[in-house]
Design an enzyme around this catalytic site. Structure first.
Site, mmCIF file in Angstrom:
data_model
loop_
_atom_site.group_PDB
_atom_site.id
_atom_site.type_symbol
_atom_site.label_atom_id
_atom_site.label_comp_id
_atom_site.label_asym_id
_atom_site.label_seq_id
_atom_site.Cartn_x
_atom_site.Cartn_y
_atom_site.Cartn_z
ATOM 1 N N GLU A 1 -8.298 2.595 2.109
ATOM 2 C CA GLU A 1 -7.865 2.265 3.465
ATOM 3 C C GLU A 1 -6.522 2.905 3.824
ATOM 4 O O GLU A 1 -5.519 2.224 4.008
ATOM 5 C CB GLU A 1 -7.793 0.747 3.645
ATOM 6 N N HIS B 1 -1.843 -6.025 10.062
ATOM 7 C CA HIS B 1 -2.151 -7.456 10.105
ATOM 8 C C HIS B 1 -1.582 -8.125 11.347
ATOM 9 O O HIS B 1 -1.288 -9.323 11.325
ATOM 10 C CB HIS B 1 -1.610 -8.150 8.844
ATOM 11 N N GLU C 1 -12.570 -2.142 8.450
ATOM 12 C CA GLU C 1 -11.511 -1.792 9.397
ATOM 13 C C GLU C 1 -11.757 -0.380 9.918
ATOM 14 O O GLU C 1 -12.085 0.519 9.149
ATOM 15 C CB GLU C 1 -10.139 -1.907 8.726
#
Length: 402
Positions: A356, A230, A260
């Site tokens: 992820e 992030h 992503e």
């Protein structure tokens, strides 16, 4: 001057979902309230207020609310917002408080709430000072948590929600393609990200002409900046051989979707290629594990074993995935549906969850940088459907020099 008022300005706008969808949500909420012995509920969070009313507030230091009892569902908004909350609230029941006197918000709650009884509040959101003032405003009432039960309700998506999330995933695919096309030697991170965000916002406006256009964003990191999932945008300029991290976040009426990807610019050295391919292997193993009946913590532990066999477990950075729905980087979270070792939730059809995996190799070591792939999956009776379309891996995401 008035403490409380109504502002019916303009006309109600088309809602994100059908009237049946919102009615079903409120019906399930009221059933949960009855189960927990609640006479009413006061929601204060962006995610629950939006989930049950379709009104997405912008706090700017002011409190907001949604009061629900057996008959009514009323949003509480600040005078600064004019008629927008009324136009957006499903059912059109909205009460406005003014700033002319301190704590008019609690006067609005007093007007709506019973003088005694049990009221549900979100213990995972409501501030201590707000809770103290609420007790002072309603001294004969008792308060009980409704945040956790509502989180469990939100974890199971309706068909309309899944269709909405599916469109968000498609928008993210378009944003990723726009960013990939914007990357070139010397481009600053923020410039490439702007191309992606603009493409997504335009597509959302095209698909959802009645939706408010807010909060869609892109994070694009390069080099050392890829070490955190992030990390914010910077003015760092992309250089040949850089590891890149692409993060597209389409926000459609409060619903978050994400894509992503790991990329490289111009070329990737052998150490980087090996690490990238190992992380892709974990990603693909994780995709196969997402199916009804699997336990979140068990999935995390199985993927840990794969990382450990590669000698990379110590490089893992966070949980393996999370739920989707009404959430954003500054509000909302269905913490009960995360792929972490300490979560015992069993996956069910109509849950929507990401896969992820991410590893981070510190600077100075071969292949330094952060590697992450991220897909969204919709669980069904037979397994899971991957609704992310943008490709991953070295064979697709080494961006050539122009």
């Amino acid at each position: 001057m008035q403490d409380l008022k109504t502002i019916h300005n303009g006309a109600p706008v088309p809602h994100t979902f059908s009237a049946r969808e919102f009615t079903d949500r409120l019906t399930k909420l009221r059933a949960a309230m009855a189960t927990h012995g609640l006479d009413a509920a006061l929601f204060t969070s962006i995610h629950n207020i939006h989930y049950y009313s379709d009104f997405l507030y912008c706090a700017f230091g002011r409190p907001y609310g949604l009061f629900v009892d057996a008959q009514r569902a009323v949003t509480i908004s600040a005078n600064i917002d004019g008629g927008q909350p009324w136009r957006r609230t499903f059912g059109g029941d909205n009460l406005v408080y003014t700033d002319w006197q301190r704590d008019n918000y609690f006067r609005a709650v007093q007007k709506l709430a019973p003088s005694s009884g049990v009221i549900g509040v979100e213990c995972d959101h409501i501030q201590v000072t707000t809770m103290e003032k609420l007790r002072a405003a309603l001294p004969a009432c008792q308060f009980k948590d409704i945040g956790a039960p509502c989180m469990r309700l939100r974890m199971l998506k309706s068909d309309e929600e899944i269709a909405h999330i599916r469109q968000g995933a498609q928008v993210c695919d378009l944003g990723a393609a726009a960013l990939r096309n914007a990357v070139r030697e010397g481009v600053p991170e923020y410039e490439a990200a702007q191309a992606s965000t603009a493409a997504m916002v335009r597509e959302i406006a095209k698909r959802f002409p009645h939706s408010e256009l807010m909060d869609t964003w892109t994070w694009f990191q390069s080099g050392i900046n890829t070490d955190g999932a992030h990390n914010p945008l910077t003015a760092r300029r992309v250089q040949a051989g850089d590891i890149l991290s692409l993060n597209c976040f389409a926000m459609i009426a409060g619903y978050y979707t994400a894509l992503e990807r790991t990329l490289f610019f111009a070329h990737a050295d052998d150490a980087s290629l090996k690490l990238w391919e190992l992380n892709v292997a974990v990603h693909e193993a994780g995709l196969k594990l997402l199916k009804p009946g699997a336990r979140c913590g068990d999935i995390a532990r199985q993927l840990n074993e794969i990382y450990e066999s590669f000698g990379l477990l110590q490089n893992r950075t966070f949980g393996y995935g999370h739920s989707f729905g009404v959430l954003c980087h500054y509000y909302g979270r269905e913490a009960g549906l995360e792929l972490r070792e300490d979560v015992d939730t069993v996956l069910q059809p109509n849950m929507v969850i990401s896969m992820e995996p991410m590893i981070m190799i510190p600077a100075g070591q071969p292949g330094a940088g952060g590697y992450r792939e991220h897909d969204i999956l919709v669980l069904n009776q037979h397994g899971a459907e991957n609704i992310t379309g943008f490709p991953y891996g070295p064979q697709h995401n080494i961006i050539p020099l122009c």
